[in-house]
Design a protein around this motif. Structure first.
Motif, mmCIF file in Angstrom:
data_model
loop_
_atom_site.group_PDB
_atom_site.id
_atom_site.type_symbol
_atom_site.label_atom_id
_atom_site.label_comp_id
_atom_site.label_asym_id
_atom_site.label_seq_id
_atom_site.Cartn_x
_atom_site.Cartn_y
_atom_site.Cartn_z
ATOM 1 N N ILE A 49 0.833 -1.210 0.000
ATOM 2 C CA ILE A 49 0.000 0.000 0.000
ATOM 3 C C ILE A 49 0.865 1.257 0.000
ATOM 4 N N ILE A 50 1.936 1.261 0.794
ATOM 5 C CA ILE A 50 2.843 2.419 0.808
ATOM 6 C C ILE A 50 3.454 2.627 -0.570
ATOM 7 N N THR A 51 3.855 1.532 -1.223
ATOM 8 C CA THR A 51 4.510 1.622 -2.536
ATOM 9 C C THR A 51 3.570 2.186 -3.592
ATOM 10 N N VAL A 52 2.365 1.611 -3.694
ATOM 11 C CA VAL A 52 1.440 2.088 -4.739
ATOM 12 C C VAL A 52 0.945 3.503 -4.453
ATOM 13 N N SER A 53 0.828 3.861 -3.166
ATOM 14 C CA SER A 53 0.391 5.219 -2.821
ATOM 15 C C SER A 53 1.438 6.252 -3.214
ATOM 16 N N ARG A 54 2.694 5.840 -3.238
ATOM 17 C CA ARG A 54 3.780 6.761 -3.566
ATOM 18 C C ARG A 54 4.035 6.872 -5.063
ATOM 19 N N ILE A 55 3.899 5.752 -5.788
ATOM 20 C CA ILE A 55 4.350 5.758 -7.186
ATOM 21 C C ILE A 55 3.212 5.807 -8.199
ATOM 22 N N ASP A 56 1.987 5.443 -7.814
ATOM 23 C CA ASP A 56 0.896 5.415 -8.776
ATOM 24 C C ASP A 56 0.297 6.804 -8.935
ATOM 25 N N ALA A 57 0.192 7.269 -10.154
ATOM 26 C CA ALA A 57 -0.302 8.630 -10.429
ATOM 27 C C ALA A 57 -1.754 8.806 -10.037
ATOM 28 N N GLN A 58 -2.524 7.720 -10.001
ATOM 29 C CA GLN A 58 -3.946 7.818 -9.685
ATOM 30 C C GLN A 58 -4.233 7.783 -8.183
ATOM 31 N N LEU A 59 -3.188 7.609 -7.373
ATOM 32 C CA LEU A 59 -3.356 7.556 -5.920
ATOM 33 C C LEU A 59 -2.616 8.704 -5.249
ATOM 34 N N GLN A 60 -2.828 9.903 -5.747
ATOM 35 C CA GLN A 60 -2.143 11.070 -5.196
ATOM 36 C C GLN A 60 -3.088 12.024 -4.462
ATOM 37 N N SER A 61 -4.304 11.583 -4.202
ATOM 38 C CA SER A 61 -5.257 12.417 -3.471
ATOM 39 C C SER A 61 -4.922 12.377 -1.977
ATOM 40 N N PRO A 62 -5.459 13.331 -1.189
ATOM 41 C CA PRO A 62 -5.170 13.366 0.252
ATOM 42 C C PRO A 62 -5.483 12.060 0.973
ATOM 43 N N MET A 63 -6.556 11.369 0.574
ATOM 44 C CA MET A 63 -6.917 10.128 1.247
ATOM 45 C C MET A 63 -5.767 9.129 1.229
ATOM 46 N N TYR A 64 -5.034 9.066 0.127
ATOM 47 C CA TYR A 64 -3.962 8.089 0.003
ATOM 48 C C TYR A 64 -2.671 8.563 0.668
ATOM 49 N N ILE A 65 -2.555 9.872 0.876
ATOM 50 C CA ILE A 65 -1.445 10.371 1.699
ATOM 51 C C ILE A 65 -1.629 9.853 3.127
ATOM 52 N N PHE A 66 -2.843 9.999 3.655
ATOM 53 C CA PHE A 66 -3.123 9.504 5.004
ATOM 54 C C PHE A 66 -3.028 7.979 5.066
ATOM 55 N N LEU A 67 -3.496 7.309 4.023
ATOM 56 C CA LEU A 67 -3.464 5.848 4.010
ATOM 57 C C LEU A 67 -2.036 5.324 4.028
ATOM 58 N N SER A 68 -1.134 5.977 3.307
ATOM 59 C CA SER A 68 0.266 5.529 3.306
ATOM 60 C C SER A 68 0.895 5.706 4.685
ATOM 61 N N HIS A 69 0.540 6.789 5.386
ATOM 62 C CA HIS A 69 1.055 6.977 6.746
ATOM 63 C C HIS A 69 0.452 5.955 7.705
ATOM 64 N N LEU A 70 -0.841 5.634 7.518
ATOM 65 C CA LEU A 70 -1.469 4.611 8.349
ATOM 66 C C LEU A 70 -0.786 3.262 8.150
ATOM 67 N N SER A 71 -0.460 2.934 6.916
ATOM 68 C CA SER A 71 0.231 1.666 6.627
ATOM 69 C C SER A 71 1.624 1.664 7.232
ATOM 70 N N PHE A 72 2.306 2.806 7.178
ATOM 71 C CA PHE A 72 3.643 2.895 7.795
ATOM 72 C C PHE A 72 3.548 2.706 9.310
ATOM 73 N N LEU A 73 2.520 3.298 9.929
ATOM 74 C CA LEU A 73 2.303 3.121 11.364
ATOM 75 C C LEU A 73 2.063 1.650 11.700
ATOM 76 N N ASP A 74 1.218 0.986 10.913
ATOM 77 C CA ASP A 74 0.935 -0.431 11.151
ATOM 78 C C ASP A 74 2.182 -1.287 10.964
ATOM 79 N N LEU A 75 2.994 -0.914 9.986
ATOM 80 C CA LEU A 75 4.258 -1.618 9.743
ATOM 81 C C LEU A 75 5.161 -1.512 10.966
ATOM 82 N N CYS A 76 5.265 -0.305 11.519
ATOM 83 C CA CYS A 76 6.103 -0.082 12.702
ATOM 84 C C CYS A 76 5.516 -0.760 13.936
ATOM 85 N N TYR A 77 4.179 -0.756 14.047
ATOM 86 C CA TYR A 77 3.491 -1.405 15.164
ATOM 87 C C TYR A 77 3.939 -2.859 15.318
#
Length: 319
Positions: A49-77
């Motif tokens: 999810i972090i990868t596609v949120s960063r590199i996919d042109a269609q996932l650049q809306s604010p929702m996916y910015i928050f989603l990538s951070h949520l996935s990073f948090l879960d990864l660290c958890y």
């Protein structure tokens, strides 16, 4: 007569014994396999999810910015707790050093409070998208999203710092045994032989601020969202609007309900037996499920993952 420093040293343990999830030895191997598989799935799902949120042109809306951070948090958890747990399950000495224990609960509480605010920011994003669709791009611009994420991380760190400063001052007498699989502030308070009234009160206040306030904001946002959606004449339009919020509501429920049960009871009445299973749920199970919840319910994420896999397949074929 001992000095104050000697007294502190006398009650400062070098390590803690972690009893783990179960006291039944025959369960250790099945649990080890289940946790290892869960950890691998959590790593792969959240990294994807972090990868596609960063590199996919269609996932650049604010929702996916928050989603990538949520996935990073879960990864660290999961990385904060599971490797230590698997290491202890595979060895005869089920211990963690005092310093390692401090680092573990410091990072864990930092991540937990940060996630509370990130989930609230995601609710704000959904509110603006559904209730103010014409002004969405103006209100939820990238700098605002970055500021909200920064506030979440800094606030979470501040909470963790306060908890660490108070907890490291607690003396621990007798056996230093934690009936849990990792170090957590309520379990540490329960283990202390000193007066923990200040720790209890501080934990209650911080939990009210970082758990109940964001949760109240989320519920209020979804109250306005529900009212706006019910005004939509088309049933297809209502279904689509509710569909964009379902994944977030499921994730909020999986995260907040165990956290409320865990932290809204006074630490003095904290049950380690119950607490470790609740901790297992929101520290391992929830981070493992989150990527699949968002993937299965979100066509954009599924499409981005499919494009990423196709791109990787072409690269492999060319090589």
């Amino acid at each position: 007569m001992r000095s104050g420093n000697q007294s502190v040293l006398e009650y400062s343990p070098k390590h803690f014994i972690l009893l783990g999830v179960s006291d039944r030895p025959w369960l250790e191997l099945p649990l080890f396999v289940v946790l290892l598989v869960s950890y691998i799935l959590a790593m792969l799902g959240n990294i994807a999810i972090i990868t596609v949120s960063r590199i996919d042109a269609q996932l650049q809306s604010p929702m996916y910015i928050f989603l990538s951070h949520l996935s990073f948090l879960d990864l660290c958890y999961t990385t904060t707790t599971v490797p230590q747990m698997l290491f202890n399950m595979g060895g005869s000495r089920k211990t963690i050093s005092y310093g390692g224990c401090t680092v573990q609960y410091a990072i864990f509480h930092w991540l937990g409070c940060t996630e509370c605010i990130v989930l609230a920011a995601m609710a704000l994003d959904r509110y603006v998208a559904i209730c103010e669709p014409l002004r969405y791009a103006v209100i939820m611009h990238r700098p605002l999203c970055q500021q909200l994420v920064a506030v979440a991380w800094v606030s979470g760190f501040g909470n963790s710092l306060v908890q660490v400063i108070l907890t490291v001052q607690l003396p621990f007498c007798g056996e230093h045994v934690l009936n849990n699989f990792f170090c957590e502030v309520p379990a540490m308070i329960k283990l202390s032989c000193a007066d923990t009234a200040v720790n209890d009160a501080t934990l209650a206040v911080l939990v009210a601020f970082f758990v109940l306030v964001p949760l109240a904001f989320i519920l209020l946002s979804y109250g306005f969202i529900a009212r706006a959606v019910l005004r939509i004449q088309s049933s297809k339009g209502r279904h689509k609007a509710f569909g964009t919020c379902t994944s977030h509501l499921v994730v909020v429920s999986l995260f907040y309900l165990p956290a409320i049960y865990m932290y809204l009871q006074p630490p003095s009445s904290y049950s380690q037996e119950q607490g470790k299973f609740i901790s297992l749920f929101y520290s391992i199970i929830t981070p493992t499920l989150n990527p699949f919840i968002y993937t299965l319910r979100n066509k954009d994420v599924k499409g981005a993952l499919r494009r990423l896999l196709e791109r990787m397949g072409k690269l492999l074929m060319e090589n």
